[in-house]
Design a protein around this motif. Sequence first.
Motif, short mmCIF file in Angstrom:
data_model
loop_
_atom_site.label_atom_id
_atom_site.label_comp_id
_atom_site.label_asym_id
_atom_site.label_seq_id
_atom_site.Cartn_x
_atom_site.Cartn_y
_atom_site.Cartn_z
N LEU A 262 0.89 -1.19 0.03
CA LEU A 262 -0.09 0.10 -0.05
C LEU A 262 0.94 1.20 0.17
N TRP A 263 2.05 1.13 0.69
CA TRP A 263 3.03 2.28 0.84
C TRP A 263 3.50 2.37 -0.82
N ALA A 264 3.76 1.28 -1.41
CA ALA A 264 4.52 1.60 -2.67
C ALA A 264 3.22 2.23 -3.55
N ILE A 265 2.00 1.85 -3.55
CA ILE A 265 1.18 2.60 -4.31
C ILE A 265 1.21 4.11 -4.07
N SER A 266 1.11 4.20 -2.79
CA SER A 266 1.18 5.77 -2.24
C SER A 266 2.09 6.55 -2.64
N VAL A 267 3.33 6.00 -2.72
CA VAL A 267 4.68 6.55 -3.08
C VAL A 267 4.37 6.71 -4.79
N GLY A 268 4.20 5.93 -5.38
CA GLY A 268 3.90 5.93 -7.13
C GLY A 268 3.00 7.19 -7.35
N ASN A 269 1.68 7.08 -6.43
CA ASN A 269 0.78 8.17 -6.78
C ASN A 269 1.40 9.69 -6.21
N PHE A 270 2.12 9.71 -5.48
CA PHE A 270 2.88 10.85 -5.03
C PHE A 270 3.81 11.19 -6.34
N ALA A 271 4.67 10.53 -6.73
CA ALA A 271 5.35 10.93 -7.86
C ALA A 271 4.56 11.43 -9.22
N TYR A 272 3.40 10.61 -9.38
CA TYR A 272 2.61 10.86 -10.49
C TYR A 272 1.85 12.39 -10.35
N TYR A 273 1.46 12.47 -9.30
CA TYR A 273 0.92 14.04 -9.06
C TYR A 273 1.91 15.14 -9.24
N CYS A 274 3.15 14.89 -8.66
CA CYS A 274 4.19 16.02 -8.55
C CYS A 274 4.39 16.30 -10.00
N THR A 275 4.61 15.26 -11.06
CA THR A 275 4.99 15.54 -12.33
C THR A 275 3.62 16.32 -12.97
N THR A 408 -2.61 11.40 -1.00
CA THR A 408 -1.26 11.13 -0.80
C THR A 408 -0.90 11.96 -2.19
N GLY A 409 -1.27 11.32 -3.37
CA GLY A 409 -0.94 12.00 -4.77
C GLY A 409 -1.10 13.84 -4.63
N LEU A 410 -2.32 14.03 -4.21
CA LEU A 410 -2.58 15.38 -4.11
C LEU A 410 -1.59 16.18 -3.25
N MET A 411 -1.20 15.71 -2.32
CA MET A 411 -0.27 16.45 -1.37
C MET A 411 1.07 16.49 -2.03
N GLY A 412 1.36 15.60 -2.83
CA GLY A 412 2.51 15.64 -3.53
C GLY A 412 2.49 16.85 -4.71
N GLY A 413 1.52 16.69 -5.23
CA GLY A 413 1.06 17.84 -6.51
C GLY A 413 1.33 19.11 -5.71
N LEU A 414 0.46 19.34 -4.52
CA LEU A 414 0.61 20.39 -3.99
C LEU A 414 2.17 21.09 -3.55
N MET A 415 2.78 20.15 -3.07
CA MET A 415 4.22 20.25 -2.66
C MET A 415 5.16 20.74 -3.73
N ALA A 416 5.02 19.98 -4.86
CA ALA A 416 5.73 20.07 -5.94
C ALA A 416 5.59 21.62 -6.53
N SER A 417 4.25 21.77 -6.58
CA SER A 417 3.87 23.12 -7.32
C SER A 417 4.41 24.33 -6.38
N THR A 418 4.40 24.15 -5.14
CA THR A 418 4.87 25.02 -4.44
C THR A 418 6.31 25.51 -4.29
#
Length: 470
Positions: A262-275, A408-418
Amino acid sequence: MEDEQPPRKVPGFCSVRYGLSFLLHFCNVVIMAQNMSVSLTMVVMVNRTEPHSVTNLSANQLPAHVKNPVYDWSPDIQGIILSCTFYGSIFFQVPVGYFSGIYSIKKMVGCAMLLSSLFNLFIPLAADLGKTAIILCRVLQGIVQNTVATGQHEIWVRWAPPLERGRLTSISTSGFVLGPFVVLLVTGLICQSLGWPMVFYIFGICGCVLCLLCFFLVYDDPKDHPCISISEKEYITSSTIQQFSSRRQPLPIKTMLKSLPLWAISVGNFAYYCTNKTMLLYVPMFINSMFHVNIREILLPQNGWLSALPYLFAWIFGILAGQMSDFFQSRNILSLLTIRKLFTSLGLLLPALFSVCLLYLSSSFLSTIIFLILITATLSLNTVGTLLNVLDIAPRYYGFLRGVTTLTGLMGGLMASTLTGIIINQDPDSPWFKVFMLLSAINVGSSIFYLVFAAAEVQDWARDREQTRL
C-alpha cells in the motif's frame, strides 16, 4: 464438468459494462471542463491578471455585441478563486472514498454531478454578487467534483471482471485528461463569440444531461440492471464474486499503515501527481522563459490545439495502456504483478527520461513541444499501474484506499507546485534545470520503491475475517 466452467466472456463494446465505462468517461470530461472553466476565463472576467494566466483573450479583443462583465479582483483574490476547488476537494478525499464503499454509487455520483452542474450555472451570478459568493460556490463545487472523481471507482469492484479491469477503468478515467483537451480547444472560441458566461452555461447544461443519464442507466450491481443480458450478468458476477462481501467490517487501519504494497502505491501516486500538477501549472511559464514567446498568442482560440495537444496524447496513451494490460493478462503473457510494475515503471521513468531530454536535447521550439507532449502522454501509463493497483490488493476497501492514495498524490502535487514556485522566485535566471531534475529524481526513486515492494494479490488484511481464520 461442463456446468462447473465459468460463463463465456461477453463481447466488449456491445455490453452494458462498457456502456457504463463510456458514460463515466463523459462525466469525467464534463467535470474537468467545469473545474477548469474559471481558470480559462479569468483573463476576460477581470481587468488585470497575472502574467501566467492560461487563456488568451482580453476584453478589448471581444466583439461589441458580446456581454462580458469585468470585475476588479486583485491577483490575490484571483488566486483564491482559482485554488479553492482544490482545497474543497482535498479535505473530503478520504471521507468520500470511505462512504463510497457504504452508500449507493449511483446516488452519490449522480447527485454530485447534478450539484456541480448547478454550481457551474450559478457562477456568473455569483461573480455579480461578489467575490465571497463565487469563492463559496467554488469551494462547494470542489467538494462535489471530488465526490464524482473519487466515488465512482468503487463501482468497478462489482462491474469489472479481473481480465477487463485495465480497459474499463482506463476508458472511464481517461475522461480526466480528455476534459482539459476539450476545454482548452473551445473555451477561447466560446468567450470570443458568445461571452465568458456561456462557458459555464454550456458545461453546466452538459453536466445536467449526463446526470439524468446516470440516474437512468447506472446501477450499483449488475444483478439489478434491467437491460443487461443473462450471459453478461453471469459473466460479471462469477468473475467478481470474490472481490466483495455484503458484511461490513471495521477498517484495519493499523495493518494498512504497515502494508508495504500500500505504501508502494502511495509513493507511486505521489510521484505521478508531482509531475502532473507541475506540468499543468508551469508549462506556459516554461515556454515563455525559454523562448520568450508570448503565451497569450500561443493560446489564442485558433492556436488552442498547441496547449491541448499533450492531453490528447495522454488520453490516447491511457486507453492504449488499458488495452495492452488486459491483453497481456488474458493471454498469460505477463503476470498481473509484472504488468503493474511494467506500466508504473514506464509511467514514471519515461517522463523522467523525457524531462532530461528536454533539458539537454531540445534546441528548438518544436523539439521542446514534442518533449513536453511525451512527458504528459507517457505519464498516463500509470492509469493501469499504481492508479489501479489498489483494486488488486484490497477490493473490499477499494473506495477508501483509493481516496487515501489519491490524497497522498494530491499532497505531492501541492508540494511540487509550491516548491517549483519557490525555485522560480529564488533563481529567476535558470530555475528549470532544478525543477525538472527534481521531478526526475522523485520519479526514479518512487519507481524503485514500487518495484521492490509492490504486490498484486489480495492482502491478508483485506480478506474476509472468517475466511482468514480457517
